[in-house]
Design a protein around this motif. Structure first.
Motif: not given
Length: 257
Positions: A73-76, A104-117
């Motif tokens: 995602r870029e900004s909002d 922003s980055l979001r990864v959804e895998y194996d019922e877990e969520t990982y994020e970074s900005t």
């Protein structure tokens, strides 16, 4: 853009290099998700790679992870989903990075969520190039890159070096801790490199974020023997390894004389 002519003999401090291979000496025996995500101003498409660490006794150091949901995602703005083009490799088209913009980055895998900005730094342009002559047991010639470091903020640099259309498999890292705001000369030398006449050289200067710089420094620190190796620091949440790097890049090209 000007080119620094002639041969320059110089020694550069505060510079380091190592092989660009993510070969982690992990403390954990359980599999851990590794995320390698980038957003660049040079590309119209962006890429995220997912893999999973494996046990020490395995012949493989990591295995690709498919079937995840990956978003940028870029900004909002609205999230854009990346498509998996091969196992563990996800891309999105029509998504060019812009300096000064937050991603922003979001990864959804194996019922877990990982994020970074991460906010993409500004472009820092190469001013000129040259050649350093190193004479010990033999004469070696290595590329120099010269640029102005901005004084207003701390900057972290990653240099990609390409010779005759082949990327040099070394990590060239630098920060401006001791040269903030100064005109900087960097010698891209991995202690084995030697330029020959008519070699084509491409130097890409990447102004990277602190999180990805710390990750690569952690990888670099593991190239030597360690009695108690640790995982390189990550700027991704929920215990994932790896990095999310938003970088602004500028490249130059010259022919070795």
């Amino acid at each position: 853009m000007k080119k620094l002519l002639g041969l320059i003999v110089i020694s550069c401090l505060f510079f380091s290099s190592c092989e660009e291979v993510i070969d982690l000496q992990l403390r954990d025996s359980e599999p851990v998700l590794m995320i390698e995500g980038t957003v660049s101003n040079l590309r119209e498409w962006q890429e995220v790679k997912l893999s999973q660490t494996v046990s020490f006794d395995s012949e493989l150091r990591k295995m690709p992870v498919g079937g995840a949901q990956v978003f940028l995602r870029e900004s909002d703005e609205a999230w854009k989903q990346l498509r998996e083009i091969e196992e563990g490799r996800y891309i999105v088209n029509n998504f060019k990075g812009r300096p000064g913009t937050t991603y922003s980055l979001r990864v959804e895998y194996d019922e877990e969520t990982y994020e970074s900005t991460s906010k993409m730094p500004e472009v820092i342009r190469v001013d000129s190039t040259g050649v350093s002559v190193v004479s010990f047991d033999e004469v070696r010639r290595t590329p120099l890159v010269l640029f102005q470091d901005p004084p207003a903020e701390t900057n972290y640099y990653y240099f990609q070096l390409e010779i005759n259309d082949q990327v040099v498999p070394s990590l060239f890292l630098y920060n401006d801790k001791f040269n903030n705001g100064k005109y900087v000369t960097i010698n891209l030398d991995d202690f084995e490199l030697n330029l020959n006449p008519l070699d084509s050289v491409v130097i890409e200067l990447r102004n990277i974020n602190e999180g990805s710089y710390n990750f690569w420094k952690g990888v670099q620190s593991q190239t030597g023997a360690s009695a108690s190796p640790g995982n390189p620091p990550s700027n991704i949440s929920n215990g994932a390894l790896g990095y999310f790097s938003t970088y602004a890049a500028n490249s130059v090209y010259f022919i070795m004389e």
